[in-house]
Design a protein around this motif. Structure first.
Motif, PDB file in Angstrom:
ATOM      1  N   ARG A  48       0.842  -1.190   0.000  1.00  0.00           N
ATOM      2  CA  ARG A  48       0.000   0.000   0.000  1.00  0.00           C
ATOM      3  C   ARG A  48       0.883   1.250   0.000  1.00  0.00           C
ATOM      4  O   ARG A  48       1.899   1.291   0.695  1.00  0.00           O
ATOM      5  CB  ARG A  48      -0.890   0.017   1.238  1.00  0.00           C
ATOM      6  CG  ARG A  48      -1.785   1.245   1.295  1.00  0.00           C
ATOM      7  CD  ARG A  48      -2.707   1.284   2.492  1.00  0.00           C
ATOM      8  NE  ARG A  48      -3.669   0.207   2.398  1.00  0.00           N
ATOM      9  CZ  ARG A  48      -3.791  -0.759   3.304  1.00  0.00           C
ATOM     10  NH1 ARG A  48      -3.012  -0.794   4.350  1.00  0.00           N
ATOM     11  NH2 ARG A  48      -4.692  -1.695   3.161  1.00  0.00           N
ATOM     12  N   GLY A  86      -3.747   7.665 -10.303  1.00  0.00           N
ATOM     13  CA  GLY A  86      -3.865   6.440  -9.507  1.00  0.00           C
ATOM     14  C   GLY A  86      -2.777   6.256  -8.474  1.00  0.00           C
ATOM     15  O   GLY A  86      -2.944   5.484  -7.536  1.00  0.00           O
ATOM     16  N   ILE A  87      -1.656   6.938  -8.633  1.00  0.00           N
ATOM     17  CA  ILE A  87      -0.579   6.852  -7.639  1.00  0.00           C
ATOM     18  C   ILE A  87      -0.905   7.868  -6.554  1.00  0.00           C
ATOM     19  O   ILE A  87      -0.655   9.065  -6.695  1.00  0.00           O
ATOM     20  CB  ILE A  87       0.813   7.115  -8.279  1.00  0.00           C
ATOM     21  CG1 ILE A  87       1.119   6.071  -9.344  1.00  0.00           C
ATOM     22  CG2 ILE A  87       1.905   7.142  -7.208  1.00  0.00           C
ATOM     23  CD1 ILE A  87       1.229   4.640  -8.829  1.00  0.00           C
ATOM     24  N   GLU A  88      -1.520   7.359  -5.489  1.00  0.00           N
ATOM     25  CA  GLU A  88      -1.983   8.211  -4.390  1.00  0.00           C
ATOM     26  C   GLU A  88      -1.956   7.420  -3.093  1.00  0.00           C
ATOM     27  O   GLU A  88      -2.030   6.177  -3.115  1.00  0.00           O
ATOM     28  CB  GLU A  88      -3.392   8.715  -4.690  1.00  0.00           C
ATOM     29  CG  GLU A  88      -4.357   7.609  -4.972  1.00  0.00           C
ATOM     30  CD  GLU A  88      -5.624   8.088  -5.666  1.00  0.00           C
ATOM     31  OE1 GLU A  88      -6.649   7.444  -5.446  1.00  0.00           O
ATOM     32  OE2 GLU A  88      -5.588   9.065  -6.415  1.00  0.00           O
ATOM     33  N   ARG A  91      -3.500   3.617  -1.973  1.00  0.00           N
ATOM     34  CA  ARG A  91      -3.697   2.736  -3.122  1.00  0.00           C
ATOM     35  C   ARG A  91      -2.798   1.516  -3.013  1.00  0.00           C
ATOM     36  O   ARG A  91      -1.635   1.625  -2.635  1.00  0.00           O
ATOM     37  CB  ARG A  91      -3.372   3.503  -4.408  1.00  0.00           C
ATOM     38  CG  ARG A  91      -3.720   2.760  -5.678  1.00  0.00           C
ATOM     39  CD  ARG A  91      -5.238   2.608  -5.766  1.00  0.00           C
ATOM     40  NE  ARG A  91      -5.634   1.782  -6.865  1.00  0.00           N
ATOM     41  CZ  ARG A  91      -6.208   2.241  -7.979  1.00  0.00           C
ATOM     42  NH1 ARG A  91      -6.423   3.528  -8.132  1.00  0.00           N
ATOM     43  NH2 ARG A  91      -6.558   1.409  -8.917  1.00  0.00           N
ATOM     44  N   ARG A  92      -3.317   0.349  -3.347  1.00  0.00           N
ATOM     45  CA  ARG A  92      -2.502  -0.869  -3.384  1.00  0.00           C
ATOM     46  C   ARG A  92      -1.863  -0.963  -4.759  1.00  0.00           C
ATOM     47  O   ARG A  92      -2.513  -0.731  -5.774  1.00  0.00           O
ATOM     48  CB  ARG A  92      -3.350  -2.100  -3.105  1.00  0.00           C
ATOM     49  CG  ARG A  92      -3.787  -2.158  -1.668  1.00  0.00           C
ATOM     50  CD  ARG A  92      -4.599  -3.404  -1.422  1.00  0.00           C
ATOM     51  NE  ARG A  92      -5.228  -3.341  -0.128  1.00  0.00           N
ATOM     52  CZ  ARG A  92      -4.922  -4.141   0.879  1.00  0.00           C
ATOM     53  NH1 ARG A  92      -4.013  -5.072   0.737  1.00  0.00           N
ATOM     54  NH2 ARG A  92      -5.531  -4.023   2.027  1.00  0.00           N
ATOM     55  N   VAL A  93      -0.578  -1.334  -4.758  1.00  0.00           N
ATOM     56  CA  VAL A  93       0.201  -1.365  -5.993  1.00  0.00           C
ATOM     57  C   VAL A  93       1.079  -2.609  -6.028  1.00  0.00           C
ATOM     58  O   VAL A  93       1.638  -3.026  -5.013  1.00  0.00           O
ATOM     59  CB  VAL A  93       1.100  -0.099  -6.084  1.00  0.00           C
ATOM     60  CG1 VAL A  93       2.028  -0.157  -7.268  1.00  0.00           C
ATOM     61  CG2 VAL A  93       0.257   1.158  -6.131  1.00  0.00           C
ATOM     62  N   LEU A 115      -1.876  -0.955 -10.771  1.00  0.00           N
ATOM     63  CA  LEU A 115      -2.765  -0.480  -9.721  1.00  0.00           C
ATOM     64  C   LEU A 115      -3.749  -1.605  -9.395  1.00  0.00           C
ATOM     65  O   LEU A 115      -4.349  -2.185 -10.304  1.00  0.00           O
ATOM     66  CB  LEU A 115      -3.531   0.760 -10.164  1.00  0.00           C
ATOM     67  CG  LEU A 115      -2.659   1.964 -10.557  1.00  0.00           C
ATOM     68  CD1 LEU A 115      -3.533   3.071 -11.120  1.00  0.00           C
ATOM     69  CD2 LEU A 115      -1.849   2.452  -9.379  1.00  0.00           C
ATOM     70  N   ALA A 117      -7.090  -3.306  -7.408  1.00  0.00           N
ATOM     71  CA  ALA A 117      -8.420  -2.953  -6.896  1.00  0.00           C
ATOM     72  C   ALA A 117      -8.407  -3.040  -5.372  1.00  0.00           C
ATOM     73  O   ALA A 117      -7.661  -3.847  -4.799  1.00  0.00           O
ATOM     74  CB  ALA A 117      -9.452  -3.904  -7.464  1.00  0.00           C
ATOM     75  N   PRO A 118      -9.220  -2.224  -4.696  1.00  0.00           N
ATOM     76  CA  PRO A 118      -9.289  -2.304  -3.227  1.00  0.00           C
ATOM     77  C   PRO A 118      -9.605  -3.727  -2.788  1.00  0.00           C
ATOM     78  O   PRO A 118     -10.422  -4.414  -3.389  1.00  0.00           O
ATOM     79  CB  PRO A 118     -10.431  -1.353  -2.879  1.00  0.00           C
ATOM     80  CG  PRO A 118     -10.489  -0.393  -4.027  1.00  0.00           C
ATOM     81  CD  PRO A 118     -10.101  -1.201  -5.239  1.00  0.00           C
TER      82      PRO A 118
END
Length: 120
Positions: A48, A86-88, A91-93, A115, A117-118
């Protein structure tokens, strides 16, 4: 789930539960834990984003994101970028690249990333 496991989950802090959940994702996605990374290795990591910082510079501006996987964190550094959709934080990466160093911390420069999904 055993009685001891249930008791541990009920008395654990939210931070510890979050770290345990993130560590589970590392194994499920066949990623390397950040605590085991070494400079020069090509790796796949998942976690995350805790913080995202844009650093303007006269030479090369950078976007830096701290990725935490439940064990430790490392920096994902994009050179020449001001913002990446999306890079925030939060966020899961999933990221791939070669481990280097940035400001004394382990980092992956210009990683290939996905990126997630939650909850994934």
């Amino acid at each position: 789930m055993g009685r001891a496991s249930l008791l541990q989950r009920l008395t654990a802090s939210a931070e510890n539960l979050d770290a345990a959940e993130l560590q589970e994702k590392v194994g499920k996605r066949s990623c390397m834990p950040v605590c085991d990374l070494r400079r020069g290795n090509r790796v796949k990591v998942v976690g995350r984003l805790c913080a995202v910082v844009y650093t303007p510079s006269e030479t090369v501006p950078t976007l830096q994101a701290e990725l935490f996987d439940g064990t430790e964190s490392l920096d994902l550094v994009w050179l020449g970028q001001r913002r990446i959709p999306g890079i925030e934080p939060g966020r899961r990466v999933l990221a791939y690249g070669r481990v280097g160093e940035h400001d004394g911390r382990l980092a992956i420069y210009n990683p290939w990333y996905e990126l997630l999904a939650p909850g994934s």
